[in-house]
Scaffold this motif. Structure first.
Motif, PDB file in Angstrom:
ATOM      1  N   ALA A  80       3.123   7.556 -60.590  1.00 19.46           N
ATOM      2  CA  ALA A  80       3.277   6.573 -59.515  1.00 19.46           C
ATOM      3  C   ALA A  80       1.950   5.932 -59.145  1.00 19.46           C
ATOM      4  O   ALA A  80       1.891   4.727 -58.833  1.00 19.46           O
ATOM      5  CB  ALA A  80       3.895   7.254 -58.293  1.00 19.46           C
ATOM      6  N   GLU A  81       0.876   6.720 -59.178  1.00 16.73           N
ATOM      7  CA  GLU A  81      -0.426   6.196 -58.775  1.00 16.73           C
ATOM      8  C   GLU A  81      -0.895   5.065 -59.688  1.00 16.73           C
ATOM      9  O   GLU A  81      -1.778   4.282 -59.302  1.00 16.73           O
ATOM     10  CB  GLU A  81      -1.474   7.323 -58.789  1.00 16.73           C
ATOM     11  N   GLU A  82      -0.329   4.975 -60.892  1.00 14.89           N
ATOM     12  CA  GLU A  82      -0.783   3.979 -61.868  1.00 14.89           C
ATOM     13  C   GLU A  82       0.107   2.740 -61.911  1.00 14.89           C
ATOM     14  O   GLU A  82      -0.196   1.797 -62.657  1.00 14.89           O
ATOM     15  CB  GLU A  82      -0.793   4.615 -63.264  1.00 14.89           C
ATOM     16  N   VAL A  83       1.206   2.720 -61.148  1.00 15.56           N
ATOM     17  CA  VAL A  83       2.146   1.598 -61.224  1.00 15.56           C
ATOM     18  C   VAL A  83       1.632   0.456 -60.353  1.00 15.56           C
ATOM     19  O   VAL A  83       1.510   0.602 -59.132  1.00 15.56           O
ATOM     20  CB  VAL A  83       3.552   2.019 -60.773  1.00 15.56           C
ATOM     21  N   PRO A  84       1.352  -0.700 -60.929  1.00 15.89           N
ATOM     22  CA  PRO A  84       0.885  -1.828 -60.116  1.00 15.89           C
ATOM     23  C   PRO A  84       2.004  -2.359 -59.221  1.00 15.89           C
ATOM     24  O   PRO A  84       3.183  -2.322 -59.577  1.00 15.89           O
ATOM     25  CB  PRO A  84       0.482  -2.881 -61.161  1.00 15.89           C
ATOM     26  N   ALA A 112       4.902   1.948 -53.675  1.00 17.77           N
ATOM     27  CA  ALA A 112       4.967   3.057 -52.730  1.00 17.77           C
ATOM     28  C   ALA A 112       6.208   2.965 -51.859  1.00 17.77           C
ATOM     29  O   ALA A 112       6.833   3.984 -51.520  1.00 17.77           O
ATOM     30  CB  ALA A 112       3.707   3.085 -51.863  1.00 17.77           C
ATOM     31  N   ASP A 113       6.607   1.753 -51.485  1.00 16.91           N
ATOM     32  CA  ASP A 113       7.818   1.585 -50.682  1.00 16.91           C
ATOM     33  C   ASP A 113       9.062   1.938 -51.495  1.00 16.91           C
ATOM     34  O   ASP A 113      10.001   2.554 -50.973  1.00 16.91           O
ATOM     35  CB  ASP A 113       7.918   0.148 -50.173  1.00 16.91           C
ATOM     36  N   PRO A 151      12.978   7.710 -59.572  1.00 22.17           N
ATOM     37  CA  PRO A 151      11.755   6.975 -59.917  1.00 22.17           C
ATOM     38  C   PRO A 151      10.688   7.816 -60.609  1.00 22.17           C
ATOM     39  O   PRO A 151      10.711   9.049 -60.591  1.00 22.17           O
ATOM     40  CB  PRO A 151      11.256   6.527 -58.535  1.00 22.17           C
ATOM     41  N   ILE A 152       9.734   7.120 -61.186  1.00 19.77           N
ATOM     42  CA  ILE A 152       8.499   7.744 -61.664  1.00 19.77           C
ATOM     43  C   ILE A 152       7.729   8.239 -60.444  1.00 19.77           C
ATOM     44  O   ILE A 152       7.463   7.474 -59.510  1.00 19.77           O
ATOM     45  CB  ILE A 152       7.666   6.732 -62.461  1.00 19.77           C
ATOM     46  N   ARG A 153       7.393   9.530 -60.450  1.00 17.37           N
ATOM     47  CA  ARG A 153       6.734  10.127 -59.298  1.00 17.37           C
ATOM     48  C   ARG A 153       5.250  10.399 -59.582  1.00 17.37           C
ATOM     49  O   ARG A 153       4.713   9.940 -60.591  1.00 17.37           O
ATOM     50  CB  ARG A 153       7.483  11.393 -58.882  1.00 17.37           C
ATOM     51  N   GLU A 154       4.616  11.152 -58.694  1.00 23.64           N
ATOM     52  CA  GLU A 154       3.168  11.302 -58.732  1.00 23.64           C
ATOM     53  C   GLU A 154       2.712  12.160 -59.913  1.00 23.64           C
ATOM     54  O   GLU A 154       3.473  12.905 -60.504  1.00 23.64           O
ATOM     55  CB  GLU A 154       2.682  11.928 -57.426  1.00 23.64           C
ATOM     56  N   ALA A 155       1.410  12.082 -60.196  1.00 25.59           N
ATOM     57  CA  ALA A 155       0.835  12.810 -61.332  1.00 25.59           C
ATOM     58  C   ALA A 155       1.038  14.315 -61.194  1.00 25.59           C
ATOM     59  O   ALA A 155       1.288  15.013 -62.186  1.00 25.59           O
ATOM     60  CB  ALA A 155      -0.648  12.468 -61.477  1.00 25.59           C
ATOM     61  N   ALA A 156       0.927  14.846 -59.986  1.00 27.08           N
ATOM     62  CA  ALA A 156       1.120  16.292 -59.799  1.00 27.08           C
ATOM     63  C   ALA A 156       2.553  16.688 -60.140  1.00 27.08           C
ATOM     64  O   ALA A 156       2.792  17.760 -60.703  1.00 27.08           O
ATOM     65  CB  ALA A 156       0.788  16.683 -58.373  1.00 27.08           C
ATOM     66  N   ASN A 157       3.499  15.849 -59.804  1.00 24.16           N
ATOM     67  CA  ASN A 157       4.897  16.097 -60.165  1.00 24.16           C
ATOM     68  C   ASN A 157       5.070  16.061 -61.679  1.00 24.16           C
ATOM     69  O   ASN A 157       5.803  16.868 -62.258  1.00 24.16           O
ATOM     70  CB  ASN A 157       5.785  15.049 -59.498  1.00 24.16           C
ATOM     71  N   ARG A 158       4.384  15.134 -62.321  1.00 28.25           N
ATOM     72  CA  ARG A 158       4.413  15.048 -63.787  1.00 28.25           C
ATOM     73  C   ARG A 158       3.916  16.349 -64.410  1.00 28.25           C
ATOM     74  O   ARG A 158       4.535  16.869 -65.362  1.00 28.25           O
ATOM     75  CB  ARG A 158       3.554  13.865 -64.249  1.00 28.25           C
ATOM     76  N   ASP A 159       2.840  16.889 -63.875  1.00 29.78           N
ATOM     77  CA  ASP A 159       2.322  18.160 -64.385  1.00 29.78           C
ATOM     78  C   ASP A 159       3.364  19.263 -64.248  1.00 29.78           C
ATOM     79  O   ASP A 159       3.528  20.105 -65.147  1.00 29.78           O
ATOM     80  CB  ASP A 159       1.054  18.557 -63.631  1.00 29.78           C
TER      81      ASP A 159
END
Length: 447
Positions: free
Chosen positions: A268-272, A202-203, A283-291
């Protein structure tokens, strides 16, 4: 007719159909009815229900050779590409030492690639502060276009362009009617973002805000509008910029855009935390952005899907996102990763072929590539679209066993890859051809 490939599913510009593809002299002679019988003695490859796709064209690959060959080299990169159905790649001008910013540097890179490439390879030139007078010679020497950064690239030998430099470069490239491809993030926005470092994804995400992409793309649109330059947005990660790109195109600005498998399949929500194999810039962004990126592909605002394969040695992927090298290794996995998500979203293999073969070939001006139709190179990826596999990083062919896809189950197995009518991989294993032929046979492409 020297060879006939037969399948119940061939992806052609007219759609998917049962067909027999005739090959002569390394080119597609014709796409014929499925039941066509070849002349006596002609070899026939019976592929059943496996799908014949045009060989993928990956226009965004960092091979890093010479100079950083321990990160990746032409032999390993092209072997991985071939195993993944890629028959043509275009090498980025940075991360190698020297970078491809002068004709002698281009020749040095070509000398390293010659005889090591399992597939066809083209080259982008680099546009840096101070190399304006090198652009025309590089263009004349055959590079397919020019890459620039609008923010620091991460390597000292490839500095970024400020707004004044961008204007000068865009003007020169317009005079050549060449293509300018751009890493578009605004350096001031990046500098003003919080830079905490550490293992929290997240940072890291907060350190590369969407506004940095939007502002840099707006600057690129402005210069393309004023100078008439053909421009291309590399590795678009923020869907916020889609309306800007669409509006610019509607008013006649010559702008195209690409995104990457990791932006379409990961979130992003899935990246440990600490998992810096997922670090890339932007960067890889959030699922909504992916959609929203998928919607941009469906609408035609995003033209291409290419890997941005940017590998490194495993030791550079330290668990601190600020310190780790940024790059996703995915050259062998792009087709399967994109198809896994595309089929879930109701998209077709014809869509995937357009995004990953036809459009990138057109972007780079490679008119012999990108489609299964008469007159094109006989480059094919043969896919079992319903079979699954689990990614084992150690079994991949790129040099270092690091990938964000490790342990993921993907759908779509590449059965074989064909380069100009010659099978170069079989079930992921590179082939060397007849007994007398022991070296890879990829060609070095020039504009």
């Amino acid at each position: 007719m020297e060879l006939l490939l037969r399948s119940t599913r061939v992806v052609t510009p007219e759609g998917v159909r049962a067909a027999a593809v005739a090959v002569t002299g390394g080119r597609i002679a014709a796409v014929l009815p499925h039941g066509t019988e070849p002349p006596p003695g002609t070899p026939v490859e019976e592929l059943g229900d496996d799908v014949i796709l045009p060989g993928l064209v990956d226009t965004h690959v960092h091979v890093n050779d010479p100079g950083r060959a321990e990160w990746e080299g032409f032999a390993t990169a092209t072997r991985a590409a071939a195993a993944g159905g890629v028959t043509t790649l275009v090498d980025m001008p940075l991360n190698s030492i020297p970078p491809t910013t002068t004709v002698p540097h281009l020749r040095a890179k070509q000398a390293v690639a010659r005889g090591r490439a399992h597939i066809d390879v083209g080259f982008w030139g680099g546009a840096l502060p101070g190399n304006l007078d090198d652009l025309r010679p590089l263009h004349d020497a055959g590079v397919l276009g020019f890459k620039a950064f609008l923010s620091p690239s991460g390597v000292d030998e490839f500095p970024h362009l400020d707004r004044h430099d961008l204007d000068a470069v865009a003007t020169r490239i317009a005079e050549l009617d060449a293509l300018l491809i751009v890493h578009a993030e605004d350096p001031d926005r990046l500098a003003g973002a919080p830079q905490r470092g550490g293992p929290r994804y997240a940072d890291f995400l907060a350190s590369r805000p969407r506004a940095a992409e939007h502002e840099a793309i707006a600057a690129l649109v402005d210069v393309a509008r004023r100078r008439g330059t053909r421009v291309h947005v590399l590795h678009l990660s923020s869907a916020d910029a889609l309306p800007l790109i669409a509006a610019a195109r509607a008013e006649g600005v010559r702008i195209t855009a690409e995104t990457c498998p990791h932006f379409l399949t990961l979130a992003a929500e899935e990246v440990p935390d600490g998992a810096t194999e997922f670090k890339c810039c932007p960067p890889i962004r959030e699922a909504a952005n992916r959609d929203a990126l998928w919607a941009g592909l469906a609408d035609g605002v995003v033209d291409c899907v290419v890997s941005d394969h940017s590998p490194c040695t495993a030791d550079l992927k330290v668990p601190d996102f600020a310190e780790a090298w940024g790059g996703i290794s995915s050259l062998q996995l792009g087709l399967s990763a994109v198809w896994t998500e595309a089929r879930r979203r109701g998209r077709t293999l014809a869509d995937v072929a357009r995004w990953m073969s036809t459009a990138p070939a057109a972007l780079a001006g490679l008119s012999a590539k990108g489609a299964v139709e008469g007159g094109r190179d006989a480059d094919f990826a043969v896919l079992a679209p319903d079979e699954t596999f689990t990614v084992d990083a150690a079994a991949l062919h790129h040099r270092n066993p690091v990938t964000a896809y490790a342990g993921r189950t993907l759908t779509g197995v590449v059965r074989s890859t064909w380069l100009r009518g010659r099978k170069v991989t079989d079930h992921g294993t590179p082939l060397t051809g007849p007994p007398a032929l022991t070296a890879p046979t990829g060609r070095l492409l020039e504009r």
